[in-house]
Design a protein around this motif. Structure first.
Motif, PDB file in Angstrom:
ATOM      1  N   UNK A  66      61.213  18.131   8.028  1.00 22.33           N
ATOM      2  CA  UNK A  66      61.204  16.693   8.276  1.00 22.33           C
ATOM      3  C   UNK A  66      62.627  16.176   8.283  1.00 22.33           C
ATOM      4  N   UNK A  67      62.784  14.927   7.919  1.00 17.78           N
ATOM      5  CA  UNK A  67      64.108  14.312   7.949  1.00 17.78           C
ATOM      6  C   UNK A  67      65.021  14.810   6.841  1.00 17.78           C
ATOM      7  N   UNK A  68      64.505  15.080   5.670  1.00 21.13           N
ATOM      8  CA  UNK A  68      65.353  15.506   4.572  1.00 21.13           C
ATOM      9  C   UNK A  68      66.232  14.373   4.085  1.00 21.13           C
ATOM     10  N   UNK A  69      67.017  14.650   3.073  1.00 25.70           N
ATOM     11  CA  UNK A  69      67.948  13.669   2.508  1.00 25.70           C
ATOM     12  C   UNK A  69      69.323  14.309   2.450  1.00 25.70           C
ATOM     13  N   UNK A  70      70.319  13.636   3.005  1.00 23.52           N
ATOM     14  CA  UNK A  70      71.677  14.160   3.024  1.00 23.52           C
ATOM     15  C   UNK A  70      72.531  13.443   1.986  1.00 23.52           C
ATOM     16  N   UNK A  71      73.512  14.165   1.459  1.00 25.56           N
ATOM     17  CA  UNK A  71      74.384  13.614   0.433  1.00 25.56           C
ATOM     18  C   UNK A  71      75.784  13.378   0.978  1.00 25.56           C
ATOM     19  N   UNK A  72      76.579  12.678   0.191  1.00 29.19           N
ATOM     20  CA  UNK A  72      77.947  12.394   0.616  1.00 29.19           C
ATOM     21  C   UNK A  72      78.789  13.667   0.689  1.00 29.19           C
ATOM     22  N   UNK A  73      78.386  14.717  -0.026  1.00 31.27           N
ATOM     23  CA  UNK A  73      79.138  15.976   0.020  1.00 31.27           C
ATOM     24  C   UNK A  73      78.460  17.019   0.933  1.00 31.27           C
ATOM     25  N   UNK A  74      77.651  16.529   1.893  1.00 28.28           N
ATOM     26  CA  UNK A  74      77.044  17.352   2.942  1.00 28.28           C
ATOM     27  C   UNK A  74      76.013  18.373   2.466  1.00 28.28           C
ATOM     28  N   UNK A  75      75.400  18.145   1.317  1.00 23.17           N
ATOM     29  CA  UNK A  75      74.245  18.965   0.925  1.00 23.17           C
ATOM     30  C   UNK A  75      72.996  18.287   1.484  1.00 23.17           C
ATOM     31  N   UNK A  76      71.973  19.077   1.762  1.00 18.20           N
ATOM     32  CA  UNK A  76      70.726  18.539   2.292  1.00 18.20           C
ATOM     33  C   UNK A  76      69.584  18.931   1.368  1.00 18.20           C
ATOM     34  N   UNK A  77      68.719  17.968   1.096  1.00 16.67           N
ATOM     35  CA  UNK A  77      67.575  18.168   0.214  1.00 16.67           C
ATOM     36  C   UNK A  77      66.295  17.822   0.962  1.00 16.67           C
ATOM     37  N   UNK A  78      65.184  18.415   0.535  1.00 18.87           N
ATOM     38  CA  UNK A  78      63.903  18.146   1.189  1.00 18.87           C
ATOM     39  C   UNK A  78      63.373  16.767   0.835  1.00 18.87           C
ATOM     40  N   UNK A  79      63.768  16.238  -0.317  1.00 20.95           N
ATOM     41  CA  UNK A  79      63.254  14.938  -0.758  1.00 20.95           C
ATOM     42  C   UNK A  79      64.207  14.318  -1.782  1.00 20.95           C
ATOM     43  N   UNK A  80      63.984  13.040  -2.067  1.00 21.61           N
ATOM     44  CA  UNK A  80      64.818  12.324  -3.034  1.00 21.61           C
ATOM     45  C   UNK A  80      64.672  12.916  -4.427  1.00 21.61           C
ATOM     46  N   UNK A  81      63.496  13.442  -4.748  1.00 26.04           N
ATOM     47  CA  UNK A  81      63.271  14.035  -6.064  1.00 26.04           C
ATOM     48  C   UNK A  81      64.183  15.251  -6.285  1.00 26.04           C
ATOM     49  N   UNK A  82      64.266  16.121  -5.298  1.00 27.37           N
ATOM     50  CA  UNK A  82      65.159  17.286  -5.420  1.00 27.37           C
ATOM     51  C   UNK A  82      66.618  16.846  -5.495  1.00 27.37           C
ATOM     52  N   UNK A  83      66.983  15.839  -4.709  1.00 30.94           N
ATOM     53  CA  UNK A  83      68.354  15.334  -4.764  1.00 30.94           C
ATOM     54  C   UNK A  83      68.654  14.766  -6.145  1.00 30.94           C
ATOM     55  N   UNK A  84      67.705  14.042  -6.720  1.00 35.66           N
ATOM     56  CA  UNK A  84      67.877  13.478  -8.054  1.00 35.66           C
ATOM     57  C   UNK A  84      68.009  14.579  -9.107  1.00 35.66           C
ATOM     58  N   UNK A  85      67.176  15.617  -9.019  1.00 31.64           N
ATOM     59  CA  UNK A  85      67.248  16.728  -9.978  1.00 31.64           C
ATOM     60  C   UNK A  85      68.605  17.421  -9.910  1.00 31.64           C
ATOM     61  N   UNK A  86      69.209  17.440  -8.729  1.00 29.95           N
ATOM     62  CA  UNK A  86      70.505  18.095  -8.546  1.00 29.95           C
ATOM     63  C   UNK A  86      71.661  17.169  -8.886  1.00 29.95           C
ATOM     64  N   UNK A  87      71.342  15.894  -9.222  1.00 28.30           N
ATOM     65  CA  UNK A  87      72.388  14.935  -9.540  1.00 28.30           C
ATOM     66  C   UNK A  87      73.200  14.526  -8.332  1.00 28.30           C
ATOM     67  N   UNK A  88      72.582  14.557  -7.155  1.00 28.27           N
ATOM     68  CA  UNK A  88      73.307  14.279  -5.909  1.00 28.27           C
ATOM     69  C   UNK A  88      73.414  12.789  -5.645  1.00 28.27           C
ATOM     70  N   UNK A  89      74.518  12.420  -5.006  1.00 30.57           N
ATOM     71  CA  UNK A  89      74.715  11.049  -4.541  1.00 30.57           C
ATOM     72  C   UNK A  89      74.312  11.014  -3.079  1.00 30.57           C
ATOM     73  N   UNK A  90      73.219  10.290  -2.783  1.00 28.84           N
ATOM     74  CA  UNK A  90      72.690  10.241  -1.426  1.00 28.84           C
ATOM     75  C   UNK A  90      73.491   9.286  -0.555  1.00 28.84           C
ATOM     76  N   UNK A  91      73.543   9.603   0.753  1.00 34.52           N
ATOM     77  CA  UNK A  91      74.174   8.690   1.705  1.00 34.52           C
ATOM     78  C   UNK A  91      73.370   7.414   1.795  1.00 34.52           C
TER      79      UNK A  91
END
Length: 76
Positions: A50-75
């Protein structure tokens, strides 16, 4: 007939996928195309179809939950 780059099947209805970076692949199914070319979530490793979630440091996550678990800052 063309041979699938993922499973090796010879198929008369194979198709080619081209990514924005020029990478190409020939496949006999969307399943094989996803397995070979879809990006993986930086947290859980699942294929992002699907669309996924991208971060300011160019990592891509399947969802906001995974990004949150990784401590990522989303675009924004």
């Amino acid at each position: 007939m063309a041979q699938c780059n993922q499973c090796g099947n010879d198929y008369d209805r194979a198709f080619t996928v081209t990514l924005h970076d020029g990478q190409t692949g020939t496949f006999d199914s969307f399943e094989c195309a996803i397995a070979k070319m879809a990006p993986s979530c930086a947290q859980c490793g699942c294929r992002i179809i699907g669309h996924g979630r991208e971060t300011v440091d160019d990592r891509t996550f399947c969802c906001a939950s995974c990004a949150d678990m990784a401590g990522a800052e989303l675009e924004a």
